[in-house]
Design an enzyme around this catalytic site. Structure first.
Site, short mmCIF file in Angstrom:
data_model
loop_
_atom_site.label_atom_id
_atom_site.label_comp_id
_atom_site.label_asym_id
_atom_site.label_seq_id
_atom_site.Cartn_x
_atom_site.Cartn_y
_atom_site.Cartn_z
N LEU A 55 9.50 -9.46 12.27
CA LEU A 55 9.30 -7.50 12.59
C LEU A 55 8.92 -7.66 10.80
O LEU A 55 10.19 -6.64 9.88
CB LEU A 55 9.95 -6.86 12.70
N GLU A 56 7.63 -6.10 10.93
CA GLU A 56 7.31 -5.57 9.23
C GLU A 56 7.33 -4.19 10.21
O GLU A 56 6.68 -3.57 10.70
CB GLU A 56 5.76 -6.15 8.53
N VAL A 57 8.26 -3.75 9.57
CA VAL A 57 8.52 -2.04 9.51
C VAL A 57 7.48 -1.11 8.33
O VAL A 57 7.86 -1.75 7.60
CB VAL A 57 10.13 -1.18 9.25
#
Ligand code: NAI
Length: 709
Positions: free
Chosen positions: A462-464
């Protein structure tokens, strides 16, 4: 302070392992010294009739060897000795005159399981946290404390190879079925049952183990010819899966085979020799670095420690119940057990989304990861509608509507109107800058990006993406929530393509350019799978969807100019109605959802004839260096916070080969000078898109590295 406390009652010694100051029990040198002393006492103290080995940690039996300590070993002979000493220690448990019962709750992994295998009886709890396995191959090693010998003797060669070669761990129920443990009990009575069992075994003697009946693989195990079939099949599976890049599984297979065919002494020797060689090998070193990086990321919230506290998410809202929205919903409910409400434009789509989300749960139920009761309880957490009813209680809303800026802004405004001021709004956009979505926000501090990958349930990254305006509280909340969903989370900058799609852009472009030049599609893909990618770039384009890939390519072109200009290849295929796997037509043909060879008509469509004898060395160089150069530039731009995050993003985002450590690790291994020289050669032939990144030049000047030495 000592790691073991021993209480003797009625002749039964209960040994509790509780490593001071650590969340889990690890087998370090100091622990082994203490344990050896304990074994002498168990052997010599005639008042002790039997023993129980149990853990004092809440959810951990023994996590395995102390990897940090192990990485300090620099020579093959020292590593071999480590393995040999482990084998000896474990054998001393097995040969004790008194019965030892392993009472297992929580993770029982690696050296921990090897120790348990040498005990005379194993009792595990039926708790989901109880996991037994030999994950050594995942670190490029093999079980080196007798695990390659005892496991096949206990559960049969097929089941043992299955566990050892995959590194997969099993829960209590499966372990019981395999014969890996003798008994399964609830955690509350583990200690009592173990003590009573040790007492019984002390009185009745240690039973001789019969080979387990009813196990379907056992017939093959009993004859040398049968076992040969098993070895051959296992070897083929390993070779297919590792493409020759990972030596550990084959060495483990060898240690198992030698042990069963030539006897345990020969097996143990093969085992510690292989362990020694692998432990100082490059692949293991890389995999251990990756392990440390992921472990460190698990503690990294993306904000200065202590600068904000994550919000508790009691209700999740999702807008857009399509492919991604439904996937996010299903994964959130399954892993976080959070009350989740889906919203889409009409009830038909909502219904479809709920069904897709529910399928994540149904799949786990089918695979016995959920009980009927759990399945029903979790299913009840999913609800949906065609309006924002229920969003008033949402703490986090994830938006996954069509990739359209005006629409996303409109949805943000609607969500702000429907939710409490503290609620966080996260967009799953893959290409639109978060700051553009937030431009008209009433509460820009609560707007952030959460970029999941498809399929959400399976993809580990997941890229935040915070903007300049995002509150630290929103960042830490998004990071922690993503982690609870089971994702490895990297916090990346709000730049076009974020990190993963930025690296993919020049790589996929280059592949498409090659196709246009007539390089055969399957040759390109095979070259890159041989290099270590799970799928080749052209197959990846088909997977992502040619429409989606084209759109992303255009965004990257607009942001970065000529260097990332996509060729016309995708446009031509799209004009022919080809979208890739999703509509069964792309660069490849599809039959019943399965890829069925290159679609030769694609060449005609592009007006080319595939060339023969394409140079795979050149193909590899163009593709790899396009990506490496971009990684150097993107890191320099601050797209990720560190080389560590960048490498983990590449490994988990698109399967960059783990044994190479990641693009930035590879840059360090190759050395900036060599990379620049190669890029200049490529630039001469193929043009300015291969012009070396500025940071490569400065790295040469300063003699530096992307990683600290
Ligand atoms: P999709 O087309 O499957 O789903 C979009 C859904 O949004 C549709 O069900 C549509 O009815 C709904 N929708 C449209 N307007 C709405 C509104 N005003 N209110 C509520 N629902 C509305 O698209 P997909 O693939 O799920 O993509 C969604 C987002 O996720 C996009 O921003 C995309 O870029 C991003 N994304 C997609 C990935 C992929 O591989 N498909 C990967 C990562 C991100």
């Amino acid at each position: 302070m000592s790691a073991f406390t021993t209480v003797v009652e009625n002749g039964i010694a209960t040994v509790t392992f509780d490593l001071p100051g650590e969340p889990v029990n690890k087998l370090s040198d100091a622990v082994k010294v203490e344990f050896e002393a304990l074994l002498i006492r168990l052997r010599d103290d005639t008042t002790i009739r039997g023993a129980v080995l149990i853990s004092g940690k809440p959810d951990n039996f023994i996590a395995g060897a102390d990897i940090e300590e192990f990485t300090a070993v620099t020579t093959e002979s020292a590593a071999e000795r480590l393995s040999f000493e482990g084998q000896e220690m474990v054998s001393r448990v097995e040969t004790l005159p008194t019965p030892v019962v392993a009472a297992i709750h929580g993770a029982c992994l690696g050296g921990g399981l090897e120790l348990a295998l040498a005990c005379h009886y194993r009792i595990a709890t039926d708790h989901p946290k109880t996991q037994l396995g030999l994950p050594e191959v995942q670190l490029g090693l093999i079980p080196g404390a007798g695990g390659c010998q005892r496991l096949p003797r206990l559960i049969g060669v097929r089941a043992a190879l299955d566990m050892i070669l995959s590194g997969r761990s099993e829960r209590g129920t499966k372990a019981l079925r395999l014969g890996l443990v003798d008994e399964l009990v609830p955690p509350s009575i583990l200690r009592a049952v173990a003590v009573a069992t040790a007492d019984r075994l002390a009185r009745e003697g240690i039973p001789r183990r019969k080979p387990r009946g009813g196990f379907p693989g056992l017939a093959l195990d009993r004859t040398a010819a049968g076992r040969r079939l098993v070895y051959r099949a296992a070897e083929k599976r390993v070779r297919d899966k590792t493409a020759g890049h990972y030596p550990a599984p084959l060495r483990a297979l060898d240690a198992v085979r030698v042990g069963l065919e030539d006897g345990i002494t020969a097996g143990l020797a093969a085992e510690h020799r292989a362990f020694g060689e692998l432990a100082v090998g490059d692949v293991s070193r890389k995999l251990v670095q990756v392990f440390f990086a992921t472990t460190a990321l698990k503690k990294d919230d993306g904000i200065p420690p202590g600068s904000a506290v994550p919000r508790q998410i009691r209700r999740l809202g999702i807008v857009g119940a399509g492919f991604m929205g439904a996937g996010i919903a299903g994964t959130a409910v399954a892993n976080v057990e959070v009350d989740t409400r889906l919203k889409d434009a009409d009830l038909v789509r909502v219904g479809r989304g709920l069904k897709t989300a529910g399928a994540v749960l149904a799949d786990r139920y089918r695979r016995r990861r959920l009980s009927r009761a759990q399945y029903e309880r979790l299913g009840a957490l999913l609800s949906g509608g065609d309006d924002y009813r229920g969003f008033g209680r949402a703490d986090l809303v994830i938006e996954a509507v069509f990739e359209d800026l005006a629409l996303k802004r409109q949805v943000l405004a609607e969500v702000e109107a429907a939710t409490r001021p503290e609620a966080i709004f996260a967009s799953n956009t893959s290409t639109i800058p978060i700051r553009d979505i937030a431009a008209e926000a009433r509460r820009p501090g609560r707007v952030i990006g959460m970029h999941f990958f498809s399929p959400v349930e399976k993809m580990p990254l997941l890229e935040v993406i915070p903007t300049e305006a995002t509150d630290p509280e929103a960042i830490v909340t998004a990071v922690r929530f993503g982690r609870r969903m089971g994702k490895t989370v990297i916090v990346v900058a709000d730049h076009p393509g974020f990190w993963v799609n930025r690296l993919l852009a020049p790589y996929l472009n280059e592949a498409a350019i090659m196709v246009a030049e007539g390089v055969p599609i399957d040759v390109i893909d095979r070259t890159m799978t041989a290099w270590g990618f799970p799928v080749g770039p052209i197959a990846l384009l088909d997977e992502v969807g040619l429409d989606v890939a084209q759109k992303a390519g255009q965004v990257m072109h607009a942001a970065f100019g000529d260097r990332l200009r996509p060729p016309e290849t995708l446009g031509r295929l799209l004009a022919d109605g080809r979208q890739g796997r999703k509509n069964g037509r792309g660069f490849y043909r599809y039959q019943d959802g399965h890829k069925a060879g290159v679609d030769d008509s694609a060449y005609a469509l592009l007006g080319i004839r595939p060339i023969e004898n394409a140079d795979t060395g050149v193909i590899e160089r163009r593709l790899v260096y396009a990506m490496l150069n971009e990684a150097a530039m993107a890191l320099e731009d601050g797209a990720v916070r560190s080389a560590r995050d960048g490498d983990i993003g590449a490994l988990f985002g698109f399967g960059f080969p783990a044994f190479r450590g990641g693009p930035l690790r590879l840059l360090d291994d190759l050395g900036a000078q060599r990379v620049v020289d190669t890029l200049r050669d490529l630039e001469d032939v193929h043009g300015a898109r291969f012009s070396p990144a500025g940071s490569l030049i400065t790295t040469i000047l300063h003699g530096g590295h992307y990683y600290p030495a």
